[in-house]
Design an enzyme around this catalytic site. Structure first.
Site, PDB file in Angstrom:
ATOM      1  N   ARG A 240      15.372  73.025 -33.258  1.00 53.06           N
ATOM      2  CA  ARG A 240      14.004  73.307 -32.806  1.00 53.06           C
ATOM      3  C   ARG A 240      13.008  72.910 -33.888  1.00 53.06           C
ATOM      4  NH1 ARG A 240      10.819  73.966 -28.428  1.00 53.06           N
ATOM      5  NH2 ARG A 240       9.118  75.433 -28.807  1.00 53.06           N
TER       6      ARG A 240
ATOM      7  N   TRP B 139      27.310 107.980 -15.170  1.00 46.96           N
ATOM      8  CA  TRP B 139      27.439 106.883 -16.148  1.00 46.96           C
ATOM      9  C   TRP B 139      28.883 106.389 -16.230  1.00 46.96           C
ATOM     10  CZ3 TRP B 139      22.671 105.689 -16.781  1.00 46.96           C
ATOM     11  CH2 TRP B 139      21.684 106.694 -16.847  1.00 46.96           C
TER      12      TRP B 139
ATOM     13  N   ARG C   4      33.314  93.318 -21.164  1.00 47.36           N
ATOM     14  CA  ARG C   4      34.195  93.980 -22.117  1.00 47.36           C
ATOM     15  C   ARG C   4      34.311  95.458 -21.739  1.00 47.36           C
ATOM     16  NH1 ARG C   4      33.359  98.160 -24.272  1.00 47.36           N
ATOM     17  NH2 ARG C   4      31.435  97.495 -25.324  1.00 47.36           N
TER      18      ARG C   4
ATOM     19  N   GLU D 175      30.087 105.989 -25.538  1.00 47.11           N
ATOM     20  CA  GLU D 175      31.272 106.163 -26.382  1.00 47.11           C
ATOM     21  C   GLU D 175      30.901 106.842 -27.679  1.00 47.11           C
ATOM     22  OE1 GLU D 175      34.317 105.507 -25.587  1.00 47.11           O
ATOM     23  OE2 GLU D 175      33.956 104.494 -23.683  1.00 47.11           O
TER      24      GLU D 175
ATOM     25  N   LEU E 137      38.838 108.226 -25.918  1.00 46.05           N
ATOM     26  CA  LEU E 137      37.590 107.644 -26.433  1.00 46.05           C
ATOM     27  C   LEU E 137      37.834 106.934 -27.757  1.00 46.05           C
ATOM     28  CD1 LEU E 137      34.918 110.392 -25.669  1.00 46.05           C
ATOM     29  CD2 LEU E 137      35.511 108.363 -24.346  1.00 46.05           C
TER      30      LEU E 137
ATOM     31  N   THR F 204      32.057 112.093 -18.596  1.00 46.13           N
ATOM     32  CA  THR F 204      30.636 112.421 -18.762  1.00 46.13           C
ATOM     33  C   THR F 204      30.034 112.994 -17.483  1.00 46.13           C
ATOM     34  OG1 THR F 204      30.453 110.636 -20.343  1.00 46.13           O
ATOM     35  CG2 THR F 204      28.393 111.392 -19.361  1.00 46.13           C
TER      36      THR F 204
ATOM     37  N   PHE G 279      26.487 119.840 -35.807  1.00 47.01           N
ATOM     38  CA  PHE G 279      26.296 119.565 -34.369  1.00 47.01           C
ATOM     39  C   PHE G 279      25.384 120.615 -33.755  1.00 47.01           C
ATOM     40  CE2 PHE G 279      28.979 116.030 -33.349  1.00 47.01           C
ATOM     41  CZ  PHE G 279      29.889 115.982 -34.380  1.00 47.01           C
TER      42      PHE G 279
ATOM     43  N   LEU H  19      14.463  82.794 -31.621  1.00 42.73           N
ATOM     44  CA  LEU H  19      14.410  81.879 -30.478  1.00 42.73           C
ATOM     45  C   LEU H  19      13.020  81.732 -29.888  1.00 42.73           C
ATOM     46  CD1 LEU H  19      17.667  83.079 -28.664  1.00 42.73           C
ATOM     47  CD2 LEU H  19      17.372  80.896 -29.804  1.00 42.73           C
TER      48      LEU H  19
ATOM     49  N   THR I  28      27.154 108.400 -29.132  1.00 43.67           N
ATOM     50  CA  THR I  28      25.949 107.719 -29.590  1.00 43.67           C
ATOM     51  C   THR I  28      26.066 107.498 -31.089  1.00 43.67           C
ATOM     52  OG1 THR I  28      24.680 109.674 -30.212  1.00 43.67           O
ATOM     53  CG2 THR I  28      24.598 109.008 -27.888  1.00 43.67           C
TER      54      THR I  28
END
Lengths: 399, 250, 329
Positions: free
Chosen positions: A284, A173, A101, A379, A255, A143, A399, A354, A381
């Site tokens: 199971r 990245w 994707r 994209e 973005l 980035t 920020f 599982l 955090t």
């Protein structure tokens, strides 16, 4: 190994009859991508994940299916779908694997979209049909090694010359980086402190000075190419610039596109994990009864189902807003943040249900669990989106 | 070539279902429907024939309620050129009644080939194709596993228990398609968008009278729970014993 | 007292096992309605008459034989026209066919010619007074439909193996006849018949079926299944869709929803997990045995008996044990 692989066909999760909120066409689009993933991706993804390779042999099939840049107009060779349909495509691809994707998100939302939104008619006519057909593969260079959550601080530069631009810098990245034939590079054309001088450039990857190298040792998104890009005196012609790009806003708009798709994609991963856990729990047997008959596992399943259902409704409304033209980036932040977070939880809880089998690649939940850690981080955090929302509602930047 | 494919809307074969309160039909609540599996193969065959043999037209025809339209559009999204929806609230069990409605629609169509799936995955009679052929006065070959056309003649291979039979037949003809001949293509997104613009004609089905009627539908009797007789090769003697003494099949 | 019709299938100059089943069914129907005549129709190449005589042993009163040089191969158009004509001439209340591969082709044609519906692939039937009622598995075996067949004649095709070929000797007469249409006018022509191995027992005819799935791990390992089948002596080897898709076995051996539907006396599934797709094909078997290393495999839910363990150890042992039983007779 009979348990967990009962039916090859994925039937999805629809506890609140969301199908009735989709048009016939949207359902048909979702079903066709679902069938494609069952037939072409599921048989090979486990091995690719183990090998750490992107299944690039599937690119022609994906292109033919029409999923690359699916929400861009038909006049450029794209499918011209609405945004809910685009979201459903991302959902179904990520049900298969987040790395696949990611490929489609980058190609469509981060390469084709900026060309469409900020490019000249010549650029659009040249690049979009080729990118839609998969004959050109793109990557998005924003980035940098020291500038992730703070892209405005980037130090990649583009200096204008008599016959073009010279680009210098490094990106990190970068999904698709090593297989890309073309890159969208964001660089500062002015002072390094001036993020308004950021412009976008279409840079073919085979020109002198441009190198891309895969980052090794990943424990997440292993079936995806994640690369470093290094640009040393890369010369591009004047018309390489995306003329309508300007400032940080431009890459952020891209973005927003990708994040929108990711909010849907995460639902796909969550559904895959839930379905696997549910199926396993019914067959199971431990202590003479299916583990699905125990209270602890039922709570797990109920929680997963609840979060998936909420996430579905969230993304659907977001898609309708996007199609109406009123969607805001902050609304996307809420959906990306929520849906990826719950998907991480679903994957983890499914993996636990599982038991020992859950650590094997033939079961999908742990692969999704590992992948989703990247999706949580990229994209924007999870924490960055918290601050975006915090600023939006308080008016105060933390920020 | 002008090729028609008759398809049936059936419940998704992998789903569980319940019997409706009337005791003779399936409870539609939550049920998903699909194109019967062999009919999808037939659509694929039709598309491939026209791709291989030059320009032509493919048509799908189905009988059923409004919800059938979605499945006809799926066939259109695979690449079929046009669709005909013969409306009927219910599709009768009786294949002859169905064949009569199909034959009425097909007879003036000038089709070179009419394709059916070998049998529907719900009722499983496998009769509508051959019956429609008879009503149209056309030759019929059933359970076609391989097919080639040249000139106005076709060659088909059929699997009969223990043997493969090769037959030749003239066109126009009716064929019923078996599995293995071709995997149905997954529609592309462009195909799905294009389907909306293709012709889909709607008219009432002219069904015949039903001579075979469903009186009751029930779930099969649960097999008596079996048992594991042992583990590993050491359990073989016990298995032999129960097969001889209990089941009496050895 | 109503007359009954049975189409007795022949191939390669011999009557097939389903022919006996069909005649026995017609006999059963006749007995239930006052004991009318059972007419069995056999079409074939020269010499078929000899082979047809066995039908008296299954309850046929009259064997109608049509011998013709051009009828050595399957001729559905000729068969259908001839069957329809005979059914009318003899005033048959019901007409029975097998739902074999050819029967599935033939019965609908006959019904269409006669202008009546068809009850296909039936697993049981009853005739009470004037009403013909049949049962037929539908939705790939997930449900059973009870159908009422209206109109005369009632045309019914029988799932192979569902009706036992019960022996009931009758003094049986033979009527020789000609095809209702000239075989030379048939539009569909058989140009070649490839047999898959003369001695090979077909899944439809075999009282025992041993079926293999993915658990066998490789194509060559099907030799284990062949050995087991050989030990039984009257067994055929079947396969799941997974292994036929992979090319390990011939697609014609695939037992399942889109493959063969079988009803043997004994079915042994080896290395088969029991996907719904496959169960649909064999769940009407009389006795089901499963061998699988996973005790939670879904097939154990439908099996009457099971062994959990490594099939590579179990199957050879089973083969030995079956050989021993067979030789002790």
């Amino acid at each position: 190994m009979a348990v967990g692989t009962a039916s090859a066909r994925f039937t999805g999760v629809d506890f609140y009859q969301m199908d009735t909120l989709l048009s016939e066409e949207e359902r048909a689009i979702r079903d066709t991508v679902r069938a494609w993933v069952d037939e072409h991706l599921m048989p090979v993804i486990g091995q690719h994940y183990i090998d750490g390779t992107f299944p690039k042999q599937l690119i022609p099939g994906l292109a033919e299916l029409g999923v690359l840049g699916a929400n861009l107009p038909e006049e450029y060779g794209c499918a011209g779908l609405n945004n809910v349909a685009y979201g459903l495509i991302m959902q179904e691809l990520e049900r298969g694997d987040s790395g696949v994707r990611s490929f489609a998100s980058v190609q469509g939302g981060l390469v084709m979209y900026p060309i469409y939104a900020f490019g000249s008619e010549e650029q659009k006519k040249h690049w979009l049909p080729r990118l839609a057909a998969g004959t050109e593969i793109g990557c998005f260079g924003l980035t940098e090694p020291d500038y992730g959550s703070n892209p405005g601080g980037m130090i990649t530069t583009a200096r204008e010359t008599a016959d073009g631009w010279v680009l210098n810098g490094a990106k990190m990245w970068i999904t698709n980086g090593s297989q890309a034939t073309v890159s969208i590079i964001w660089a500062k054309t002015g002072d390094l402190k001036d993020s308004k001088s950021i412009r976008g450039f279409i840079v073919p990857t085979n020109i002198p000075g441009f190198t891309a190298r895969d980052q090794k040792g990943k424990l997440s998104l292993r079936a995806s190419d994640t690369s470093e890009l290094v640009l040393v005196d890369v010369k591009v012609p004047k018309d390489a610039i995306l003329p309508k790009s300007g400032g940080l806003k431009s890459p952020l708009m891209c973005l927003t596109q990708a994040r929108y798709g990711i909010s849907w994609g995460a639902i796909g991963a969550a559904m895959a994990c839930y379905e696997e856990a549910l199926s396993y729990s019914k067959t199971r047997v431990m202590f003479d009864r299916p583990i699905g008959q125990t209270q602890i596992q039922q709570v797990r399943l109920a929680d997963m189902l609840t979060e998936i259902t909420k996430a579905q409704l969230l993304s659907l409304q977001l898609g309708r807003l996007k199609d109406a033209g009123t969607m805001t980036p902050q609304q996307v932040s809420l959906a990306k943040r929520n849906n990826v977070d719950i998907a991480c939880e679903c994957a983890r809880e499914a993996r636990r249900l599982l038991g020992a089998n859950g650590i094997l690649v033939e079961y999908h939940s742990m692969r999704h669990l590992a992948n989703l850690e990247s999706v949580y981080t990229y994209e924007g955090t999870h924490d960055m989106h918290s601050l975006i929302l915090g600023q939006e509602v308080t008016g105060l930047s933390a920020f | 070539m002008k090729i028609a494919v008759c398809l049936k809307r059936v419940p998704d074969t992998e789903m569980r279902f319940a019997i409706a309160p009337d005791g003779k039909s399936v409870d539609p609540t939550g049920l998903k429907f699909e194109i019967s599996t062999f009919d999808e193969y037939a659509v694929e065959v039709a598309l491939r024939l026209n791709e291989a043999h030059g320009p032509g037209e493919t048509t799908v025809i189905g009988i059923g309620p409004d919800a059938l339209a979605e499945l006809l559009r799926k066939a259109l999204s695979m690449g079929v050129d046009r669709a005909v929806h013969l409306t009927a609230a219910e599709v009768p069990y009786d294949s002859l009644a169905v064949a009569q409605a199909l034959a009425a629609e097909l007879k003036d169509g000038g089709y070179d080939l009419v394709l059916f799936g070998r049998n529907a995955t719900d009722t499983g009679s496998g009769a509508a194709g051959a019956m429609t052929a008879h009503l149209l006065g056309l030759p019929c070959v059933t359970a076609v596993a391989q097919l080639e056309l040249a000139g106005g003649t076709g060659t088909a291979k059929r699997e009969l228990e223990g043997a493969t039979e090769t037959v030749s037949f003239p066109l126009p003809a009716v064929l019923t398609i078996d599995e293995g001949i071709a995997r149905p293509r997954i529609p592309s997104l462009k195909g799905i968008m294009a389907a909306k613009k293709k012709p889909l004609d709607v008219r009432p089905a002219q069904l015949g009278n039903a001579g075979v009627v469903v009186e009751k539908l029930e779930l099969p009797a649960e097999r008596q729970a079996g048992r594991i007789v042992g583990e590993g090769a050491d359990a073989v003697p016990e298995l032999i014993r129960v097969l001889r003494e209990e089941a009496k099949v050895l | 007292m109503a007359n009954m019709f049975a189409f007795a299938e022949a191939r390669g100059g011999q009557l097939r096992k389903v022919a006996a089943e069909t005649v026995a069914a017609a006999r059963q129907a006749a007995n239930a309605t006052g004991g009318g005549q059972v007419y069995a129709l056999v079409l074939g190449g020269p010499g078929i008459r000899e082979a047809a005589m066995i039908l008296g042993g299954y309850g046929a009163d009259v064997v109608m034989v049509v011998e013709h040089a051009d009828l050595g191969h399957d001729r559905p158009e000729v068969w259908a026209a001839t069957a329809a004509a005979r059914i009318r001439d003899k005033n048959c209340r019901a007409a029975f066919f097998s739902a074999s591969a050819e029967g599935r082709d033939l019965a609908p044609r006959v019904a269409a010619i006669l202008g009546v519906g068809l009850a296909a692939d039936v697993t049981s039937f009853e005739m009470a007074g004037d009403v013909v009622r049949v049962r037929h598995p539908v939705y790939t075996g997930k449900a059973i439909a009870t159908l009422r067949v209206e109109g005369t004649p009632a045309v019914v095709s029988l799932r192979p193996g569902a009706i036992a070929a019960v022996e009931e000797s009758r003094t049986c007469s033979v009527e020789s006849g000609t095809p209702a249409i000239d075989p030379g006018t048939a539009k569909v022509v058989v140009t070649e018949v490839g047999s898959r191995g003369a001695a090979k027992l077909d899944l439809a005819d075999a009282p025992v079926i041993v079926a293999g799935g993915r658990g066998l791990k490789a194509k060559e390992n099907f030799a284990l299944m062949e050995d087991l089948a050989a030990a039984f002596g009257n067994a055929a080897v079947g396969a799941t869709r997974a292994v036929t898709d992979d090319g390990w076995r011939d697609p014609a051996d695939q037992i399942g929803q889109t493959g063969r539907l079988v009803s043997p006396q004994l079915y042994i599934g080896v290395g088969i997990s029991g996907a719904i797709q496959h169960l649909a094909g064999m769940r009407t078997s009389k006795v089901i045995v499963a061998i699988n290393r996973d005790k939670d495999a879904p097939i154990f839910k439908v099996a009457d008996y099971g062994i959990v363990g490594d099939l590579f150890e179990i199957v050879p042992r089973l083969t030995e044990a079956v050989k021993k039983v067979r030789s002790e007779g």
